[in-house]
Write an enzyme that holds these catalytic residues in place. Structure first.
Site, PDB file in Angstrom:
ATOM      1  N   LEU A 101      36.646  33.222  31.552  1.00  0.00           N
ATOM      2  CA  LEU A 101      36.897  34.597  31.088  1.00  0.00           C
ATOM      3  C   LEU A 101      37.460  35.387  32.258  1.00  0.00           C
ATOM      4  O   LEU A 101      37.131  35.097  33.418  1.00  0.00           O
ATOM      5  CB  LEU A 101      35.591  35.252  30.605  1.00  0.00           C
ATOM      6  CG  LEU A 101      34.974  34.717  29.307  1.00  0.00           C
ATOM      7  CD1 LEU A 101      33.621  35.377  29.050  1.00  0.00           C
ATOM      8  CD2 LEU A 101      35.888  34.925  28.108  1.00  0.00           C
ATOM      9  N   ASP A 102      38.252  36.410  31.957  1.00  0.00           N
ATOM     10  CA  ASP A 102      38.823  37.248  33.013  1.00  0.00           C
ATOM     11  C   ASP A 102      37.715  38.028  33.738  1.00  0.00           C
ATOM     12  O   ASP A 102      36.622  38.223  33.193  1.00  0.00           O
ATOM     13  CB  ASP A 102      39.828  38.250  32.434  1.00  0.00           C
ATOM     14  CG  ASP A 102      41.060  37.552  31.881  1.00  0.00           C
ATOM     15  OD1 ASP A 102      41.296  36.391  32.252  1.00  0.00           O
ATOM     16  OD2 ASP A 102      41.750  38.180  31.066  1.00  0.00           O
ATOM     17  N   PHE A 103      38.076  38.538  34.897  1.00  0.00           N
ATOM     18  CA  PHE A 103      37.144  39.278  35.757  1.00  0.00           C
ATOM     19  C   PHE A 103      36.366  40.355  34.990  1.00  0.00           C
ATOM     20  O   PHE A 103      35.145  40.473  35.101  1.00  0.00           O
ATOM     21  CB  PHE A 103      37.975  39.918  36.892  1.00  0.00           C
ATOM     22  CG  PHE A 103      37.175  40.636  37.921  1.00  0.00           C
ATOM     23  CD1 PHE A 103      36.311  39.953  38.764  1.00  0.00           C
ATOM     24  CD2 PHE A 103      37.299  42.013  38.067  1.00  0.00           C
ATOM     25  CE1 PHE A 103      35.586  40.625  39.738  1.00  0.00           C
ATOM     26  CE2 PHE A 103      36.574  42.691  39.034  1.00  0.00           C
ATOM     27  CZ  PHE A 103      35.712  41.994  39.872  1.00  0.00           C
ATOM     28  N   LYS A 187      44.769  39.712  25.755  1.00  0.00           N
ATOM     29  CA  LYS A 187      45.479  40.869  26.330  1.00  0.00           C
ATOM     30  C   LYS A 187      46.976  40.763  26.068  1.00  0.00           C
ATOM     31  O   LYS A 187      47.635  41.762  25.772  1.00  0.00           O
ATOM     32  CB  LYS A 187      45.227  40.952  27.831  1.00  0.00           C
ATOM     33  CG  LYS A 187      43.795  41.327  28.143  1.00  0.00           C
ATOM     34  CD  LYS A 187      43.528  41.238  29.623  1.00  0.00           C
ATOM     35  CE  LYS A 187      42.053  41.426  29.889  1.00  0.00           C
ATOM     36  NZ  LYS A 187      41.645  40.934  31.187  1.00  0.00           N
TER      37      LYS A 187
END
Ligand code: URA
Length: 236
Positions: A101-103, A187
């Protein structure tokens, strides 16, 4: 590796003996008699011959973590805390993440030392739906639904995303189900409409839903039943 190859590689058996041992039902893998020479064994498998241990096997470990925003989905990072820093487990270096998962994304993360299991969770052929709760800067219109079903073209990879299901929840919130895990996929899908994602949270992976008892940063071991959900087709 196939069980017949594993056994033939041992100094005490030749190939003919291996064939016989299997026919005579003297080999057990994880407590079950195995006679099929093609049966696949793993680093975690316990292998016995007449009750004598040939390979002890390692305990396989599986966890679900509620990833908080602000930590990195990596095993090491020079600047930020990583998801593995949130775990307090022995031999932590043996663990890896099944699906990053992204930050700033929060939600369900699976962590294990079983590479075969995590491959099954993440490989695109499995088409495991990943469900995200999304909040955006601008309103989400009904045209998003048809576009996401049709697929969004990603020029960098030269591909069109697989059909994805979007459920509108509010003017700027939705639930999106995708079967792939492309880089920044959610996104970039909303980016098609120049709509910035301001909050992203993964609620589930396939049949496994994030445990509501887990606060951000908390984790727990998966139950045997939960592990089985991702076991894939039985090995031969
Ligand atoms: N899609 C994204 O853009 N980010 C994530 O962290 C997961 C899916």
């Amino acid at each position: 590796m196939r069980v017949d190859r594993f056994l033939s590689n041992l100094p005490q058996f030749n190939r003919q003996q291996v064939r016989l041992l299997l026919i005579e039902k003297r080999i057990q893998v994880d407590g079950q008699v195995i006679s099929d020479p093609r049966h696949e064994i793993r680093a975690f498998s316990r292998i016995e011959f007449d009750g004598q241990i040939l390979q002890a096997g390692k305990p396989a470990r599986y966890f679900m973590l509620h990833k908080p925003p602000g930590c990195v989905s990596a095993t090491q990072d020079p600047e930020h805390p990583t998801v593995l820093d949130l775990l307090n487990e022995p031999d932590q270096h043996e663990l890896h993440i099944a699906g990053r998962l992204d930050f700033n994304t929060s939600g369900l993360m699976l962590i294990t030392n079983d590479g075969q299991w995590s491959r099954h969770v993440t490989q695109p052929q499995t088409k495991m739906p990943k469900v995200y709760y999304v909040e955006t800067e601008q309103e989400i219109g009904p045209e998003y639904i048809s576009k996401f079903i049709e697929g969004v073209y990603f020029a960098f990879e030269d591909l069109t995303t697989q059909p994805a299901e979007l459920e509108l929840l509010g003017p700027c919130s939705a639930r999106l189900s995708i079967v792939e895990g492309r880089y920044h996929q959610v996104k970039r899908m909303f980016g098609y409409f120049n709509n910035k994602v301001v909050l992203l949270h993964r609620e589930s992976i396939g049949p496994l839903v994030l445990d509501s008892q887990l606060a951000p940063g908390e984790y727990r071991a998966l139950s045997d039943q939960e592990i089985q959900l991702f076991q894939g087709p039985p090995a031969h």
